[in-house]
Design a protein around this motif. Structure first.
Motif, PDB file in Angstrom:
ATOM      1  N   THR A   8       0.776  -0.995   0.077  1.00  0.00           N
ATOM      2  CA  THR A   8       0.013  -0.165  -0.068  1.00  0.00           C
ATOM      3  C   THR A   8       0.947   1.072   0.051  1.00  0.00           C
ATOM      4  O   THR A   8       0.467   2.378  -0.517  1.00  0.00           O
ATOM      5  N   THR A   9       2.140   1.157   0.263  1.00  0.00           N
ATOM      6  CA  THR A   9       3.140   2.408   0.607  1.00  0.00           C
ATOM      7  C   THR A   9       4.124   2.118  -0.531  1.00  0.00           C
ATOM      8  O   THR A   9       4.903   3.157  -0.657  1.00  0.00           O
ATOM      9  N   SER A  10       4.064   0.997  -1.194  1.00  0.00           N
ATOM     10  CA  SER A  10       5.231   0.488  -2.045  1.00  0.00           C
ATOM     11  C   SER A  10       6.590   0.769  -1.520  1.00  0.00           C
ATOM     12  O   SER A  10       7.418   1.235  -2.214  1.00  0.00           O
ATOM     13  N   ALA A  11       6.905   0.511  -0.310  1.00  0.00           N
ATOM     14  CA  ALA A  11       7.753   0.512   0.472  1.00  0.00           C
ATOM     15  C   ALA A  11       8.338  -0.674   1.249  1.00  0.00           C
ATOM     16  O   ALA A  11       7.692  -1.167   1.808  1.00  0.00           O
ATOM     17  N   ASP A  12       9.601  -0.900   1.219  1.00  0.00           N
ATOM     18  CA  ASP A  12      10.157  -1.914   1.980  1.00  0.00           C
ATOM     19  C   ASP A  12      10.374  -1.595   3.430  1.00  0.00           C
ATOM     20  O   ASP A  12      10.614  -0.674   3.740  1.00  0.00           O
ATOM     21  N   VAL A  13       9.601  -2.548   4.110  1.00  0.00           N
ATOM     22  CA  VAL A  13       9.655  -2.308   5.747  1.00  0.00           C
ATOM     23  C   VAL A  13      11.011  -2.992   6.258  1.00  0.00           C
ATOM     24  O   VAL A  13      11.505  -2.203   6.911  1.00  0.00           O
ATOM     25  N   ALA A  14      11.274  -3.917   5.660  1.00  0.00           N
ATOM     26  CA  ALA A  14      12.925  -4.492   6.156  1.00  0.00           C
ATOM     27  C   ALA A  14      13.321  -5.355   4.917  1.00  0.00           C
ATOM     28  O   ALA A  14      12.557  -6.192   4.216  1.00  0.00           O
ATOM     29  N   THR A  15      14.558  -5.469   4.847  1.00  0.00           N
ATOM     30  CA  THR A  15      15.174  -6.356   3.812  1.00  0.00           C
ATOM     31  C   THR A  15      16.480  -6.772   4.650  1.00  0.00           C
ATOM     32  O   THR A  15      16.998  -6.037   5.576  1.00  0.00           O
ATOM     33  N   GLY A  16      16.966  -7.865   4.215  1.00  0.00           N
ATOM     34  CA  GLY A  16      18.008  -8.477   4.943  1.00  0.00           C
ATOM     35  C   GLY A  16      18.858  -9.723   4.276  1.00  0.00           C
ATOM     36  O   GLY A  16      17.904 -10.548   3.680  1.00  0.00           O
ATOM     37  N   SER A  17      19.671 -10.160   4.691  1.00  0.00           N
ATOM     38  CA  SER A  17      20.384 -11.461   4.222  1.00  0.00           C
ATOM     39  C   SER A  17      21.154 -12.252   5.414  1.00  0.00           C
ATOM     40  O   SER A  17      21.634 -11.049   6.271  1.00  0.00           O
ATOM     41  N   GLU A  18      21.210 -13.416   5.509  1.00  0.00           N
ATOM     42  CA  GLU A  18      21.930 -14.167   6.439  1.00  0.00           C
ATOM     43  C   GLU A  18      22.470 -15.109   5.929  1.00  0.00           C
ATOM     44  O   GLU A  18      22.201 -15.745   5.102  1.00  0.00           O
ATOM     45  N   HIS A  19      23.801 -15.719   6.576  1.00  0.00           N
ATOM     46  CA  HIS A  19      24.042 -17.082   6.454  1.00  0.00           C
ATOM     47  C   HIS A  19      24.563 -17.580   7.706  1.00  0.00           C
ATOM     48  O   HIS A  19      24.743 -17.037   8.851  1.00  0.00           O
ATOM     49  N   GLY A  20      24.566 -18.861   7.909  1.00  0.00           N
ATOM     50  CA  GLY A  20      24.909 -19.666   8.878  1.00  0.00           C
ATOM     51  C   GLY A  20      25.259 -21.108   8.784  1.00  0.00           C
ATOM     52  O   GLY A  20      25.146 -21.678   7.366  1.00  0.00           O
ATOM     53  N   GLU A  21      25.744 -21.801   9.716  1.00  0.00           N
ATOM     54  CA  GLU A  21      26.037 -23.284   9.713  1.00  0.00           C
ATOM     55  C   GLU A  21      25.069 -24.122  10.277  1.00  0.00           C
ATOM     56  O   GLU A  21      24.274 -23.628  11.295  1.00  0.00           O
ATOM     57  N   ALA A  22      25.046 -25.276   9.782  1.00  0.00           N
ATOM     58  CA  ALA A  22      24.091 -26.156  10.429  1.00  0.00           C
ATOM     59  C   ALA A  22      24.489 -27.638  10.393  1.00  0.00           C
ATOM     60  O   ALA A  22      25.199 -28.017   9.377  1.00  0.00           O
ATOM     61  N   ALA A  23      24.030 -28.585  11.261  1.00  0.00           N
ATOM     62  CA  ALA A  23      24.503 -29.841  11.320  1.00  0.00           C
ATOM     63  C   ALA A  23      23.291 -30.656  11.914  1.00  0.00           C
ATOM     64  O   ALA A  23      22.519 -30.235  12.593  1.00  0.00           O
ATOM     65  N   TRP A  24      23.064 -31.828  11.174  1.00  0.00           N
ATOM     66  CA  TRP A  24      21.880 -32.504  11.409  1.00  0.00           C
ATOM     67  C   TRP A  24      22.128 -34.123  10.843  1.00  0.00           C
ATOM     68  O   TRP A  24      23.124 -34.563  10.115  1.00  0.00           O
ATOM     69  N   ALA A  25      21.260 -34.841  11.480  1.00  0.00           N
ATOM     70  CA  ALA A  25      21.250 -36.372  11.017  1.00  0.00           C
ATOM     71  C   ALA A  25      20.022 -36.684  10.434  1.00  0.00           C
ATOM     72  O   ALA A  25      18.840 -36.044  10.356  1.00  0.00           O
ATOM     73  N   SER A  26      20.227 -37.751   9.605  1.00  0.00           N
ATOM     74  CA  SER A  26      19.023 -38.219   8.727  1.00  0.00           C
ATOM     75  C   SER A  26      18.986 -39.877   8.676  1.00  0.00           C
ATOM     76  O   SER A  26      20.250 -40.329   8.695  1.00  0.00           O
ATOM     77  N   VAL A  27      17.726 -40.466   8.149  1.00  0.00           N
ATOM     78  CA  VAL A  27      17.793 -41.699   7.857  1.00  0.00           C
ATOM     79  C   VAL A  27      17.428 -41.689   6.395  1.00  0.00           C
ATOM     80  O   VAL A  27      17.059 -40.894   5.935  1.00  0.00           O
ATOM     81  N   PHE A  28      17.874 -42.770   5.622  1.00  0.00           N
ATOM     82  CA  PHE A  28      17.464 -43.097   4.368  1.00  0.00           C
ATOM     83  C   PHE A  28      17.241 -44.366   4.098  1.00  0.00           C
ATOM     84  O   PHE A  28      17.484 -45.299   4.461  1.00  0.00           O
ATOM     85  N   ALA A  29      16.375 -44.711   2.829  1.00  0.00           N
ATOM     86  CA  ALA A  29      16.096 -45.886   2.380  1.00  0.00           C
ATOM     87  C   ALA A  29      16.109 -45.749   0.893  1.00  0.00           C
ATOM     88  O   ALA A  29      15.857 -44.824   0.312  1.00  0.00           O
ATOM     89  N   GLU A  30      16.855 -47.065   0.259  1.00  0.00           N
ATOM     90  CA  GLU A  30      17.034 -46.884  -1.457  1.00  0.00           C
ATOM     91  C   GLU A  30      16.449 -48.197  -1.824  1.00  0.00           C
ATOM     92  O   GLU A  30      16.522 -49.246  -1.371  1.00  0.00           O
ATOM     93  N   VAL A  31      16.258 -48.090  -3.107  1.00  0.00           N
ATOM     94  CA  VAL A  31      16.093 -49.413  -4.095  1.00  0.00           C
ATOM     95  C   VAL A  31      17.347 -49.269  -4.955  1.00  0.00           C
ATOM     96  O   VAL A  31      17.300 -48.351  -5.818  1.00  0.00           O
ATOM     97  N   SER A  32      17.998 -50.166  -5.024  1.00  0.00           N
ATOM     98  CA  SER A  32      19.167 -50.162  -5.995  1.00  0.00           C
ATOM     99  C   SER A  32      18.382 -51.177  -7.243  1.00  0.00           C
ATOM    100  O   SER A  32      17.843 -52.099  -7.286  1.00  0.00           O
ATOM    101  N   ILE A  33      18.948 -50.544  -8.588  1.00  0.00           N
ATOM    102  CA  ILE A  33      18.473 -51.159  -9.642  1.00  0.00           C
ATOM    103  C   ILE A  33      19.490 -51.589 -10.579  1.00  0.00           C
ATOM    104  O   ILE A  33      20.390 -50.697 -10.941  1.00  0.00           O
ATOM    105  N   GLY A  34      19.737 -53.080 -10.533  1.00  0.00           N
ATOM    106  CA  GLY A  34      20.981 -53.301 -11.210  1.00  0.00           C
ATOM    107  C   GLY A  34      22.275 -52.917 -10.462  1.00  0.00           C
ATOM    108  O   GLY A  34      22.417 -52.712  -9.125  1.00  0.00           O
TER     109      GLY A  34
END
Length: 219
Positions: free
Chosen positions: A45-71
């Motif tokens: 309504t005012t054609s104005a940015d209220v706030a803008t910005g950028s960030e960067h950071g590190e992350a670490a995590w664990a996961s589980v996986f399941a696969e189908v092998s084909i040949g």
């Protein structure tokens, strides 16, 4: 998008199951990476940015996986992160000079949780040990904000693409080890304020690189 990814994934699995020798791989992974994000809060309504910005950071995590092998060369898989990934709180102060040189001070605090981070992927062995990988990623974004503007925002889903390359080593007993690096880029997304439809937040960019170690078993 999630339904489309699942449909394509299981369609490919069905079409290949009748014509190729298949096996099953399951395992766990540990992953760490660096990500960058940029976005803005706007008021059309005012054609104005209220706030803008950028960030960067590190992350670490664990996961589980399941696969189908084909040949001997191809794999289709699902990788799932069972725990929420939480960002640190980001705080900003915006000052604006108004009538009679009065200064308005607006404080914003934002914290984001990423839940149900899932990647559907296909991998191909280029050599006996080297593989390449491509996939589609989805994640639910939970916003936790305290904005001086009084706005509140809902949650959204992000869809992205992933590309990776890695090393795969199989032991005689079917246990395998993997080391891989990948790049993931998520599409942009916009959410509107629940209290003021004229305000919105747009995530313009979220991408990053990560390294991953996996331990699994073939059946």
């Amino acid at each position: 998008m999630k339904k489309l990814i699942l449909t394509v994934f299981f369609s490919v699995l069905y079409l290949t199951s009748a014509s190729a020798d298949m096996g099953v791989n399951v395992g766990v992974s540990g992953q760490a990476g660096v990500f960058t994000a940029s976005g803005k809060e706007t008021n059309p309504t005012t054609s104005a940015d209220v706030a803008t910005g950028s960030e960067h950071g590190e992350a670490a995590w664990a996961s589980v996986f399941a696969e189908v092998s084909i040949g001997d060369r191809f794999m289709l898989g699902i990788d799932y992160v069972p725990e929420s990934l939480e960002t640190e709180s980001v705080e900003s102060v915006r000052k604006q000079t108004g009538v009679a040189s009065a200064v308005t001070r607006t404080e914003n605090k934002v914290q984001v949780d990423f839940e149900d981070y899932t990647t559907y992927y296909a991998a191909m062995m280029v050599t006996d040990n080297l593989f390449v990988k491509v996939g589609a990623a989805t994640v639910e974004v939970i916003t936790n904000e305290n904005l001086g503007t009084g706005s509140k925002y809902g949650n959204t889903d992000l869809d992205g693409t992933m590309f990776g390359v890695g090393y795969h080593k199989v032991m005689d007993n079917g246990v395998f080890f993997r080391a891989e690096g990948s790049y993931t880029s998520f599409d942009s997304a916009t959410v509107k304020s629940t209290g003021n439809a004229d305000r919105s937040i747009t995530l313009n960019k979220l991408d990053g690189v990560s390294g991953k170690l996996s331990l699994g078993k073939s059946f």
